[in-house]
Design an enzyme around this catalytic site. Structure first.
Site, PDB file in Angstrom:
ATOM      1  N   PRO A 195      41.402  45.503  55.608  1.00 32.60           N
ATOM      2  CA  PRO A 195      40.749  45.267  54.266  1.00 32.60           C
ATOM      3  C   PRO A 195      41.073  46.407  53.236  1.00 32.60           C
ATOM      4  O   PRO A 195      41.142  47.576  53.803  1.00 32.60           O
ATOM      5  CB  PRO A 195      39.250  45.314  54.438  1.00 32.60           C
ATOM      6  CG  PRO A 195      39.136  45.732  56.069  1.00 32.60           C
ATOM      7  CD  PRO A 195      40.466  45.715  56.396  1.00 32.60           C
ATOM      8  N   GLY A 196      41.488  46.263  52.228  1.00 29.38           N
ATOM      9  CA  GLY A 196      41.749  47.500  51.190  1.00 29.38           C
ATOM     10  C   GLY A 196      40.823  47.443  49.836  1.00 29.38           C
ATOM     11  O   GLY A 196      39.771  48.021  49.868  1.00 29.38           O
ATOM     12  N   ARG A 197      40.820  46.373  49.057  1.00 30.08           N
ATOM     13  CA  ARG A 197      40.030  46.163  48.041  1.00 30.08           C
ATOM     14  C   ARG A 197      38.675  46.235  48.305  1.00 30.08           C
ATOM     15  O   ARG A 197      37.830  46.925  47.537  1.00 30.08           O
ATOM     16  CB  ARG A 197      40.573  44.796  47.277  1.00 30.08           C
ATOM     17  CG  ARG A 197      39.750  44.326  46.034  1.00 30.08           C
ATOM     18  CD  ARG A 197      40.076  43.071  45.591  1.00 30.08           C
ATOM     19  NE  ARG A 197      41.635  42.629  45.779  1.00 30.08           N
ATOM     20  CZ  ARG A 197      42.575  42.748  44.780  1.00 30.08           C
ATOM     21  NH1 ARG A 197      42.052  43.494  43.593  1.00 30.08           N
ATOM     22  NH2 ARG A 197      43.723  42.771  44.621  1.00 30.08           N
ATOM     23  N   CYS A 216      51.426  52.898  24.105  1.00 28.76           N
ATOM     24  CA  CYS A 216      52.043  52.157  23.249  1.00 28.76           C
ATOM     25  C   CYS A 216      52.506  50.769  23.506  1.00 28.76           C
ATOM     26  O   CYS A 216      53.699  50.815  23.758  1.00 28.76           O
ATOM     27  CB  CYS A 216      53.401  53.176  22.409  1.00 28.76           C
ATOM     28  SG  CYS A 216      52.686  54.747  21.919  1.00 28.76           S
ATOM     29  N   TYR A 260      48.215  41.594  35.864  1.00 34.09           N
ATOM     30  CA  TYR A 260      47.750  40.204  36.229  1.00 34.09           C
ATOM     31  C   TYR A 260      46.523  39.683  35.221  1.00 34.09           C
ATOM     32  O   TYR A 260      45.895  38.451  35.592  1.00 34.09           O
ATOM     33  CB  TYR A 260      47.153  40.205  37.600  1.00 34.09           C
ATOM     34  CG  TYR A 260      47.168  41.235  38.790  1.00 34.09           C
ATOM     35  CD1 TYR A 260      48.703  40.962  39.291  1.00 34.09           C
ATOM     36  CD2 TYR A 260      46.491  42.316  39.057  1.00 34.09           C
ATOM     37  CE1 TYR A 260      49.162  41.967  40.277  1.00 34.09           C
ATOM     38  CE2 TYR A 260      46.871  42.914  40.084  1.00 34.09           C
ATOM     39  CZ  TYR A 260      48.132  42.943  40.513  1.00 34.09           C
ATOM     40  OH  TYR A 260      48.397  43.916  41.684  1.00 34.09           O
ATOM     41  N   GLY A 300      42.679  41.051  52.142  1.00 33.11           N
ATOM     42  CA  GLY A 300      42.514  39.999  51.315  1.00 33.11           C
ATOM     43  C   GLY A 300      41.238  39.274  50.868  1.00 33.11           C
ATOM     44  O   GLY A 300      41.093  38.721  50.071  1.00 33.11           O
ATOM     45  N   ARG A 306      45.777  47.001  36.260  1.00 32.80           N
ATOM     46  CA  ARG A 306      45.762  45.699  36.799  1.00 32.80           C
ATOM     47  C   ARG A 306      45.686  44.571  35.470  1.00 32.80           C
ATOM     48  O   ARG A 306      45.979  43.628  35.645  1.00 32.80           O
ATOM     49  CB  ARG A 306      44.322  45.405  37.644  1.00 32.80           C
ATOM     50  CG  ARG A 306      44.868  46.273  38.905  1.00 32.80           C
ATOM     51  CD  ARG A 306      43.748  46.264  39.682  1.00 32.80           C
ATOM     52  NE  ARG A 306      43.635  44.833  40.214  1.00 32.80           N
ATOM     53  CZ  ARG A 306      42.380  43.984  39.822  1.00 32.80           C
ATOM     54  NH1 ARG A 306      41.357  44.516  39.100  1.00 32.80           N
ATOM     55  NH2 ARG A 306      42.219  42.860  40.256  1.00 32.80           N
TER      56      ARG A 306
HETATM   57  C1  PLP Z   1      47.820  44.622  50.510  1.00 37.03           C
HETATM   58  C2  PLP Z   1      47.651  44.502  51.710  1.00 37.03           C
HETATM   59  C3  PLP Z   1      46.328  44.687  52.605  1.00 37.03           C
HETATM   60  C4  PLP Z   1      44.965  44.727  51.809  1.00 37.03           C
HETATM   61  O1  PLP Z   1      44.893  43.846  50.925  1.00 37.03           O
HETATM   62  P1  PLP Z   1      43.357  43.678  50.137  1.00 37.03           P
HETATM   63  O2  PLP Z   1      43.471  42.610  49.230  1.00 37.03           O
HETATM   64  O3  PLP Z   1      43.283  45.055  49.449  1.00 37.03           O
HETATM   65  O4  PLP Z   1      42.366  43.646  51.077  1.00 37.03           O
HETATM   66  C5  PLP Z   1      46.331  44.369  53.758  1.00 37.03           C
HETATM   67  N1  PLP Z   1      47.501  44.179  54.568  1.00 37.03           N
HETATM   68  C6  PLP Z   1      48.749  44.233  54.033  1.00 37.03           C
HETATM   69  C7  PLP Z   1      49.919  43.817  54.895  1.00 37.03           C
HETATM   70  C8  PLP Z   1      48.834  44.323  52.568  1.00 37.03           C
HETATM   71  O5  PLP Z   1      49.996  44.335  52.079  1.00 37.03           O
END
Ligand code: PLP
Length: 432
Positions: free
Chosen positions: A292-294, A362, A335, A249, A331
């Site tokens: 972490p992902g984003r 469209c 959002y 997050g 996105r």
């Molecule tokens: C989406 C998610 C993440 C990653 O969130 P980011 O905002 O991309 O860092 C990590 N853990 C869980 C369980 C998630 O659902």
């Protein structure tokens, strides 16, 4: 000069990523095109990894949240850095398996896993399954008994923290579809049931409070609340929880005015809270995981488009239409997310206009963004949209039967295809 540090301008005035001319990339691979800079991915993984090692004295692990951006090559890169993975579906698990990912370093998430998914997760030997609800716990207990195995599980907990982010990406409050509520005692009751299960082993608790969060406080609060639950479990049930997953997050910079805290700082502050709470509550510090992902994938990516029509509506706005849109960049319509855009072949010119960049789908809401400062763009120009490495390719669709773009990885002046552009035959491949 640009939001992402890996972007530059070369002697032709063209935008570069990882040292490569983006106009050349557009020409060689076609548009729309996702471009990922491998060095940025690796350096972000290392920054997280090294901070976790440092702040938790070797008792910290990074699990990249693969939903942000997943393909075989991405899984191979994460594996080669020695980090783990978080997967939320059988498709994400399958991708990791096919990439040869060490599955014991994978956590399997989801608020509504099917039996097929649970069975598959067990067969491929995931490290732990993050259980979301009691029916899932009971189904898993039964599946594990049939298979004669004892999978490790964690519990997804809603710690009741408001993460100050967009409602669609908040996940830690009581009104959330994810996990067990803490305030109501639901989480504690579930733990009681889990510790008496014979065929699963509860090894940890998990929380994830939301995404694109800029404050440190909600992360610190969530860690404290979770440790409080771990202490309560120890005191009342005599059961030690070995692992605590604090989710992902961490916010990133999409626009120049965004000023996210460097993630080392989050980890440092959270680790201080973890250490002092463990001492105060008299519990052993659990193994700490983050997901972490984003923050790993987004800054590594850009999307390249070719400009088609330019439509000036006097006193209203100027539309610049590009050859992609909500199908590859969902996105904005989801959002209202904002991005920085650059005319890649005019990257050293001033941004003299504010325009609406529109897609080709469209839907009137099919925009890349509104009020975007941009160099004067005309038909045939290449537009780069920055920081699109997360939740773009992974959320893309075939709306309007558009072919999904290719993904190209760049690395120190070299480029290679990681995902091929879909063909027209791909569009009808499952049609009968
Ligand atoms: C989406 C998610 C993440 C990653 O969130 P980011 O905002 O991309 O860092 C990590 N853990 C869980 C369980 C998630 O659902």
């Amino acid at each position: 000069m640009f939001v992402s540090e890996n972007l530059g301008v070369n002697e032709n005035g063209h935008l570069t990523i990882g040292g490569i001319d983006t106009v050349d990339l557009a020409q060689e691979y076609g548009t729309p095109l996702y471009v990922m800079d491998e060095q940025v991915i690796r350096s972000n993984l290392r920054r997280f990894h090294e901070s976790m090692q440092k702040y938790y004295d070797g008792k910290g692990e990074v699990h990249y949240a693969s939903k942000a951006f997943s393909c075989l090559e991405m899984c191979r890169i994460v594996a080669s850095e020695g980090d783990g993975l978080d997967a939320v579906s059988i498709g994400e698990l399958y991708t990791a398996v096919k990439a040869g990912f060490p599955m014991e370093k994978v956590g399997f998430h989801g608020n509504n896993k099917t039996d097929e998914e649970l069975e598959y997760a067990i067969e491929v030997g995931v490290g732990h399954i993050i259980v979301d609800n009691l029916p899932e716990l009971r189904r898993l207990e039964k599946i594990a008994a049939e298979k004669g195995v004892k999978p490790h599980i964690m519990f997804r907990i809603k710690p009741g923290i408001d993460a100050h982010t967009h409602d669609f990406v908040k996940t830690g409050q009581i009104d959330s579809k994810f996990g067990f509520a803490l305030e109501t005692g639901e989480a504690f009751e579930a733990v009681k049931e889990a510790v008496s299960c014979e065929n699963v082993k509860l090894v940890g608790l998990h929380c994830h409070i939301g995404s694109q969060i800029f404050d440190i406080d909600p992360f610190v609060e969530a860690a404290k609340v979770m440790l409080g639950l771990i202490a309560k479990i120890k005191d009342n049930l005599g059961y030690e929880i070995a692992g605590l997953n604090l989710g992902g997050g961490f916010g990133i910079k999409y626009l120049n005015e965004h000023d996210p805290v460097p993630f080392e700082k989050y980890l440092e502050k959270v680790s201080e809270a973890v250490k002092s709470e463990c001492a105060r509550l008299n519990i052993t510090q659990p193994m700490i995981y983050i997901e972490p992902g984003r923050s790993i994938a987004a800054p590594a990516g850009i999307t390249l488009y070719k400009v088609g029509a330019r439509k000036e509506i006097p006193n209203i706005r100027t539309y610049i239409s590009v050859d992609g849109g909500m199908a590859d960049s969902p996105r904005y319509i989801l959002y209202g997310s904002e991005y920085e855009a650059i005319v890649a072949n005019k990257a050293n010119e001033e941004r003299t206009e504010k325009v609406t960049i529109a897609g080709k789908c469209c839907e009137s809401g099919d925009l890349i963004g509104e009020n975007m400062p941009l160099q004067h763009a005309e038909s045939g120009d290449i537009i780069a949209v920055c920081a699109t490495g997360a939740y773009n390719y992974s959320m893309s669709s075939n709306y309007n039967r558009l072919q999904k773009p290719a993904v190209v990885f760049v690395n120190n002046g070299q480029s290679r295809i990681a995902v091929k552009r879909e063909t027209l035959d791909d569009i009808i491949r499952n049609d009968i």
